[in-house]
Design a protein around this motif. Structure first.
Motif, PDB file in Angstrom:
ATOM      1  N   SER A  69      96.307  42.853  50.019  1.00  0.00           N
ATOM      2  CA  SER A  69      96.812  43.616  48.884  1.00  0.00           C
ATOM      3  C   SER A  69      98.322  43.474  48.793  1.00  0.00           C
ATOM      4  N   ASP A  70      98.835  43.608  47.571  1.00  0.00           N
ATOM      5  CA  ASP A  70     100.283  43.668  47.392  1.00  0.00           C
ATOM      6  C   ASP A  70     100.728  45.094  47.062  1.00  0.00           C
ATOM      7  N   LYS A  71      99.803  46.042  47.208  1.00  0.00           N
ATOM      8  CA  LYS A  71     100.058  47.422  46.779  1.00  0.00           C
ATOM      9  C   LYS A  71     100.701  48.298  47.851  1.00  0.00           C
ATOM     10  N   GLY A  72     100.652  47.859  49.086  1.00  0.00           N
ATOM     11  CA  GLY A  72     101.214  48.702  50.134  1.00  0.00           C
ATOM     12  C   GLY A  72     100.807  48.205  51.508  1.00  0.00           C
ATOM     13  N   ILE A  73     101.067  49.022  52.527  1.00  0.00           N
ATOM     14  CA  ILE A  73     100.771  48.677  53.916  1.00  0.00           C
ATOM     15  C   ILE A  73      99.373  49.174  54.267  1.00  0.00           C
ATOM     16  N   ARG A  74      98.539  48.270  54.787  1.00  0.00           N
ATOM     17  CA  ARG A  74      97.223  48.685  55.265  1.00  0.00           C
ATOM     18  C   ARG A  74      97.286  48.884  56.768  1.00  0.00           C
ATOM     19  N   ILE A  75      96.875  50.068  57.202  1.00  0.00           N
ATOM     20  CA  ILE A  75      96.801  50.376  58.623  1.00  0.00           C
ATOM     21  C   ILE A  75      95.370  50.797  58.932  1.00  0.00           C
ATOM     22  N   SER A  76      94.810  50.240  59.988  1.00  0.00           N
ATOM     23  CA  SER A  76      93.468  50.642  60.401  1.00  0.00           C
ATOM     24  C   SER A  76      93.374  50.598  61.914  1.00  0.00           C
TER      25      SER A  76
END
Length: 360
Positions: free
Chosen positions: A296-303
């Motif tokens: 995504s270019d929408k934000g930071i993905r954290i999992s």
């Protein structure tokens, strides 16, 4: 895209990236505006087919509230059984871990990955066997045809957890609290799975003894070209079960009825998925299904991917005999954890099931 450029040296690009010890986050910090070529997969089909309105194509959400009430428990076991057979995935709510703990754990992983690069570099490693705490980008970087847009910090939290002072300070306290709560929830889930198979509640837990918990904290910065790379490519998990905590950005998709279905982030919920070892011992009664994460270019993905398995490499596993019959003969041969994991690490992210070579 220059993919036919005969002067391109992918090995050199991979080596330079790895030796920088700064990961994908380091690329963003350096100001890149295009995806480096080593991350581009020209064959990847981004058939992002998201089905959210059709209730038949929504990953089940199971409420664990009042699980010790006999009437509720029977219904919950029925829902778990149905989800494991049809989806291999489900989400759980009212699972006993507070939203505050989950939010703080996600924030702890963010804090780790956003530390100064010189601090991160100190624990960057590819020694996945001896080190209890590891920071790296792409576990099979040198095997895979293309790299994934993510960095990872990993901690082995059971059966032999690191000393508190060995854990990075930015998430030390919350990791200890989170992993303790997670072990309790994992135990509950394993009991439900055993009962869903018609077995004693402790059956699967005893097969997993000594039970191991390995926690991976993934961090995917916004991608300048999300259509060209993946957060995680199509794969199944090698564990018995995996419990996943994802932040609000989402991106997790499961392959169901030949469609990619998004697992929507539900604040406070946890995702549970069946791993390959559970599929093996249940003789395909419960399925380990393909899943992936889109960029995504929408934000930071954290999992956080929390893998429950068995830490005894000499342990031999095969289909549970109580589940076999003339009508349901064994599909897999018996294998040791060591043989299984060696195959898992050698194959890399090739998009194929780990279980194929072990079929009778």
């Amino acid at each position: 895209m220059e993919n036919n450029d005969s002067t391109y040296d992918r090995n050199a690009e991979v080596k330079a990236f790895d030796e920088s010890k700064s990961g994908v986050r380091g690329l963003i910090e350096s100001g890149v505006t295009k995806i480096p070529r080593m991350f581009i997969n020209p064959d990847q089909k981004f058939d992002i087919n998201i089905s959210t309105n059709d209730s038949n194509l929504s990953v089940p959400i199971i409420d664990l509230k009042d699980i010790h009430n006999n009437i509720n428990r029977v219904e919950i076991i029925s829902q778990v059984k149905d989800a494991c057979k049809k989806w291999g995935f489900f989400q759980v709510i009212n699972h006993g871990i507070s939203v505050d703990v989950l939010d703080e754990m996600i924030d702890g992983i963010r804090r780790f990955h956003e530390q100064d690069v010189e601090v991160r570099k100190k624990i960057y490693t590819r020694d996945f066997i001896k080190k209890k705490i590891i920071y790296y980008s792409n576990s099979t970087l040198y095997k895979d045809k293309f790299a994934l847009w993510r960095d990872t910090v990993g901690c082995s939290m059971a059966p032999d957890p690191p000393k508190p002072e060995e854990l990075p300070q930015v998430f030390r306290d919350i990791m200890i609290e989170y992993s303790k709560k997670l072990m309790e929830l994992g135990s509950t889930i394993l009991e439900l799975l055993s009962e869903a198979l018609g077995l004693d509640p402790s059956y699967i837990k005893e097969m997993m003894c000594p039970e191991s918990l390995f926690i991976q904290g993934h961090y995917s910065p916004p991608s300048p070209q999300p259509e060209l790379t993946m957060g995680t490519t199509k794969h199944t998990d090698s564990s018995f079960i995996t419990i996943v905590l994802q932040n609000h950005l989402g991106g997790l998709q499961v392959l169901h009825q030949n469609q990619w279905v998004t697992v929507p982030p539900v604040h406070g919920a946890l995702v549970v998925n069946i791993g390959d070892l559970l599929q093996l011992i249940t003789n395909d009664k419960f399925v380990s299904v393909y899943h992936r994460v889109v960029s995504s270019d929408k934000g930071i993905r954290i999992s956080l991917a929390n893998f429950f398995s068995n830490s005894d490499s000499s342990k031999v596993l095969g289909p549970i005999k109580e589940l076999l019959s003339e009508e349901n003969p064994p599909i897999y041969r018996e294998i040791s954890i060591a043989e299984f994991m060696a195959h898992h690490f050698n194959k890399g992210h090739d998009g194929n099931s780990i279980l194929e070579p072990f079929k009778l």
